[in-house]
Write a protein that holds these residues in place. Structure first.
Motif, mmCIF file in Angstrom:
data_model
loop_
_atom_site.group_PDB
_atom_site.id
_atom_site.type_symbol
_atom_site.label_atom_id
_atom_site.label_comp_id
_atom_site.label_asym_id
_atom_site.label_seq_id
_atom_site.Cartn_x
_atom_site.Cartn_y
_atom_site.Cartn_z
ATOM 1 N N THR A 197 0.848 -1.182 0.000
ATOM 2 C CA THR A 197 0.000 0.000 0.000
ATOM 3 C C THR A 197 0.888 1.239 0.000
ATOM 4 O OG1 THR A 197 -1.754 -1.128 1.202
ATOM 5 C CG2 THR A 197 -1.765 1.267 1.276
ATOM 6 N N SER A 210 -2.280 -7.310 -9.470
ATOM 7 C CA SER A 210 -3.521 -6.548 -9.376
ATOM 8 C C SER A 210 -3.195 -5.166 -8.819
ATOM 9 C CB SER A 210 -4.554 -7.247 -8.490
ATOM 10 O OG SER A 210 -4.081 -7.335 -7.162
ATOM 11 N N THR A 247 -5.234 -1.279 -7.406
ATOM 12 C CA THR A 247 -6.359 -0.381 -7.195
ATOM 13 C C THR A 247 -5.818 0.978 -6.789
ATOM 14 O OG1 THR A 247 -7.805 -2.172 -6.473
ATOM 15 C CG2 THR A 247 -8.481 0.045 -5.880
ATOM 16 N N ALA A 303 -7.378 4.353 -5.311
ATOM 17 C CA ALA A 303 -8.601 4.896 -4.719
ATOM 18 C C ALA A 303 -8.369 6.329 -4.244
ATOM 19 C CB ALA A 303 -9.058 4.029 -3.555
ATOM 20 N N SER A 348 -12.550 4.787 -8.313
ATOM 21 C CA SER A 348 -11.229 4.190 -8.238
ATOM 22 C C SER A 348 -10.871 3.647 -9.614
ATOM 23 C CB SER A 348 -11.183 3.069 -7.201
ATOM 24 O OG SER A 348 -12.018 2.008 -7.584
ATOM 25 N N TYR A 349 -9.573 3.385 -9.787
ATOM 26 C CA TYR A 349 -9.103 2.692 -10.975
ATOM 27 C C TYR A 349 -8.698 1.311 -10.502
ATOM 28 C CZ TYR A 349 -6.139 1.086 -14.719
ATOM 29 O OH TYR A 349 -5.573 0.314 -15.713
ATOM 30 N N ASN A 350 -9.189 0.290 -11.169
ATOM 31 C CA ASN A 350 -8.958 -1.072 -10.718
ATOM 32 C C ASN A 350 -8.417 -1.927 -11.854
ATOM 33 O OD1 ASN A 350 -9.074 -3.262 -8.909
ATOM 34 N ND2 ASN A 350 -11.045 -3.868 -9.705
ATOM 35 N N PRO A 365 -7.947 -5.709 -12.016
ATOM 36 C CA PRO A 365 -8.168 -6.943 -11.255
ATOM 37 C C PRO A 365 -7.155 -8.027 -11.600
ATOM 38 C CG PRO A 365 -9.802 -6.739 -12.992
ATOM 39 C CD PRO A 365 -8.969 -5.478 -13.021
ATOM 40 N N ASP A 407 -3.121 0.346 -3.815
ATOM 41 C CA ASP A 407 -2.916 -1.009 -3.304
ATOM 42 C C ASP A 407 -2.578 -1.896 -4.484
ATOM 43 O OD1 ASP A 407 -3.677 -0.716 -0.498
ATOM 44 O OD2 ASP A 407 -5.715 -0.420 -1.243
ATOM 45 N N TYR A 408 -1.532 -2.691 -4.344
ATOM 46 C CA TYR A 408 -1.205 -3.618 -5.424
ATOM 47 C C TYR A 408 -0.592 -4.894 -4.872
ATOM 48 C CZ TYR A 408 3.692 -2.011 -5.163
ATOM 49 O OH TYR A 408 4.950 -1.697 -4.745
#
Length: 96
Positions: free
Chosen positions: A8, A25, A27, A29, A60-62, A64, A87-88
């Protein structure tokens, strides 16, 4: 089975270029009050500010996880006070 670790990163002002390698992955936010712009591989994505009425980041950009990994370049542009959390997951090398 591959193992990944969660990382994070928190930004309260604009960032320089962030290079993330071998991520599985991602995100981005926006917990700030105002819209921010996230440039992912030089393409701008507008992320709306936090909405206290629903209690979670409104936008957010995600990216997945799909069982593969990739490299991305990210730059965050924040105007005024803000709070962006990235977060990845990243592959952890296996040692035998």
């Amino acid at each position: 089975m591959q193992r990944s670790g969660l990382t994070t990163i928190k930004y309260t002002r604009s960032s320089s270029l962030i290079k993330l390698n071998d991520i599985t992955s991602l995100t981005i936010a926006n917990y700030g009050e105002f819209e921010v712009t996230a440039f992912v591989n030089d393409v701008a994505r507008k992320i709306p500010g936090f909405n206290p009425a629903i209690g979670v980041p409104y936008g957010s950009y995600n990216l997945p996880g799909d069982g593969t990994y990739c490299d991305v370049n990210i730059r965050i542009e924040i105007k005024g006070a803000g709070e962006v959390i990235i977060d990845y997951r990243k592959l952890i090398p296996q040692t035998c």
